[in-house]
Design an enzyme around this catalytic site. Structure first.
Site, PDB file in Angstrom:
ATOM      1  N   LYS A  53      -7.596  -0.429 -17.165  1.00 35.68           N
ATOM      2  CA  LYS A  53      -7.370  -1.743 -17.780  1.00 35.68           C
ATOM      3  C   LYS A  53      -5.919  -1.862 -18.256  1.00 35.68           C
ATOM      4  O   LYS A  53      -5.269  -2.892 -18.075  1.00 35.68           O
ATOM      5  CB  LYS A  53      -8.340  -1.943 -18.957  1.00 35.68           C
ATOM      6  CG  LYS A  53      -9.784  -2.152 -18.511  1.00 35.68           C
ATOM      7  CD  LYS A  53     -10.781  -2.122 -19.673  1.00 35.68           C
ATOM      8  CE  LYS A  53     -12.204  -2.322 -19.174  1.00 35.68           C
ATOM      9  NZ  LYS A  53     -13.225  -2.242 -20.226  1.00 35.68           N
ATOM     10  N   GLN A  97     -13.381  -0.595 -26.456  1.00 35.51           N
ATOM     11  CA  GLN A  97     -14.153  -0.013 -25.356  1.00 35.51           C
ATOM     12  C   GLN A  97     -15.486   0.542 -25.872  1.00 35.51           C
ATOM     13  O   GLN A  97     -15.543   1.234 -26.878  1.00 35.51           O
ATOM     14  CB  GLN A  97     -13.320   1.110 -24.685  1.00 35.51           C
ATOM     15  CG  GLN A  97     -13.943   1.703 -23.433  1.00 35.51           C
ATOM     16  CD  GLN A  97     -14.091   0.701 -22.295  1.00 35.51           C
ATOM     17  OE1 GLN A  97     -13.303  -0.231 -22.145  1.00 35.51           O
ATOM     18  NE2 GLN A  97     -15.128   0.878 -21.476  1.00 35.51           N
ATOM     19  N   ASP A 120     -13.279  -9.495 -24.457  1.00 36.32           N
ATOM     20  CA  ASP A 120     -14.487  -9.152 -23.700  1.00 36.32           C
ATOM     21  C   ASP A 120     -15.484 -10.306 -23.621  1.00 36.32           C
ATOM     22  O   ASP A 120     -16.421 -10.257 -22.845  1.00 36.32           O
ATOM     23  CB  ASP A 120     -15.190  -7.963 -24.369  1.00 36.32           C
ATOM     24  CG  ASP A 120     -14.824  -6.646 -23.711  1.00 36.32           C
ATOM     25  OD1 ASP A 120     -14.827  -6.588 -22.483  1.00 36.32           O
ATOM     26  OD2 ASP A 120     -14.546  -5.678 -24.447  1.00 36.32           O
TER      27      ASP A 120
END
Ligand code: GUN
Length: 292
Positions: A53, A97, A120
């Site tokens: 990412k 994460q 997200d």
């Protein structure tokens, strides 16, 4: 022959568009989007995802702020960091994460991220907006993996309206938002899960089958209709022998490939799309900040 949905290629197209968007933002507003990437502990798979990412974000011109915290970090310390990032003018998107260590309440942490910085798309407000906003709202922060799946489907020369879509799995991250996205496309959506009676016969009626169960090669050709479209969300590492392993999806690719009209491979299907959609959310967040 089935069509292989090339996630790398589609993700690259999206990243190329974002790169241009970011160059335009830079020349117009003299700033670029910023993404804070937070990892707690050292789960091996998380480290791989975070690295990918970070690399992709830098490639499109996003500033990345890395925060790798000890596995012993407690919830208050993590929330303190998120509060700082919420207040930072340099940060447009915050990614924490998952999974987090068991001592930390994931829901509390995700809810502490400002909805407008929720890269997200997991915050309840963004999930709520996803379910009630009109289909064409381009400013929404949408969960990355399901949105990536939808963009892959949209690459195909087919109408989604009226299609029978079955989502296997009901996670907050994938299954539930996936069902919402397909519903917005006017599919008839069924979500099946571990307690569903006779999953196989329901899946067999699907025109579009999204497999997000996290069980290696669980779905075989007896589960799929001739000509169906399969999106495989699973990323499972399985051992080949003592010192070798490989990545496989939730679908037994070699078994279903000849029977379906299109299928996303693992690796190289949904994975790159998830990353590209994270960059999309971060860029949208930056644009929303500058324009509002
Ligand atoms: N862990 C597995 N998938 C994801 C994801 O899409 N976002 C975050 N933050 N963590 C994950």
């Amino acid at each position: 022959m089935s069509h292989i949905l090339d996630g790398k290629k589609v993700a690259q197209k999206l990243k190329d568009r974002l790169k241009i968007d970011i160059e335009n933002i830079k020349s117009k507003f003299d700033c670029v989007p910023g993404l804070a990437v937070v990892q707690v502990g050292n789960v091996a798979a998380s480290s791989v995802y975070v690295k990918a990412k970070t690399k992709a974000a830098k490639e499109v011109g996003i500033n990345v702020y890395d925060h790798h915290l000890e596995a012993t970090t407690n919830q208050d310390e993590l929330i303190n960091l998120i509060n700082q990032l919420n207040n930072s003018e340099d940060v447009d998107g915050i990614l924490v994460q998952l999974p987090l260590p068991k001592t930390i309440n994931e829901e509390v942490v995700l809810n502490s991220i400002l909805p407008e910085k929720d890269a997200d798309g997991f915050h309840p407000l963004n999930i709520g907006k996803l379910s009630i906003s009109p289909n064409n709202d381009e400013n929404l922060m949408i969960p990355c993996t399901p949105y990536g799946c939808l963009l892959l489907l949209k690459e195909l020369d087919i109408k989604l309206v009226g299609k029978n879509a079955v989502v296997i799995g009901r996670s907050n991250i994938v299954g539930k938002p996936m069902a919402q996205l397909l519903l917005k496309e006017s599919c008839t959506v069924t979500t099946v899960h571990s307690k569903t009676v006779d999953i196989k016969s329901i899946c067999k009626k699907a025109d579009i089958l999204i497999a997000a169960i996290g069980k290696p090669e669980f779905v075989n050709k007896d589960w799929v209709k001739e000509g169906a479209i399969i999106i495989d969300v699973g990323i499972n590492r399985v051992k080949i022998n003592e010192d070798k392993s490989k990545l496989v999806g939730d679908v037994l690719f070699s078994d279903v490939e000849q029977k379906v009209s299109a299928i996303s491979p693992v690796p190289g299907g949904v994975g790159p799309m998830t990353i590209a959609c994270l960059l999309r959310n971060t860029t949208i967040s930056c644009k929303n900040r500058l324009i509002n």
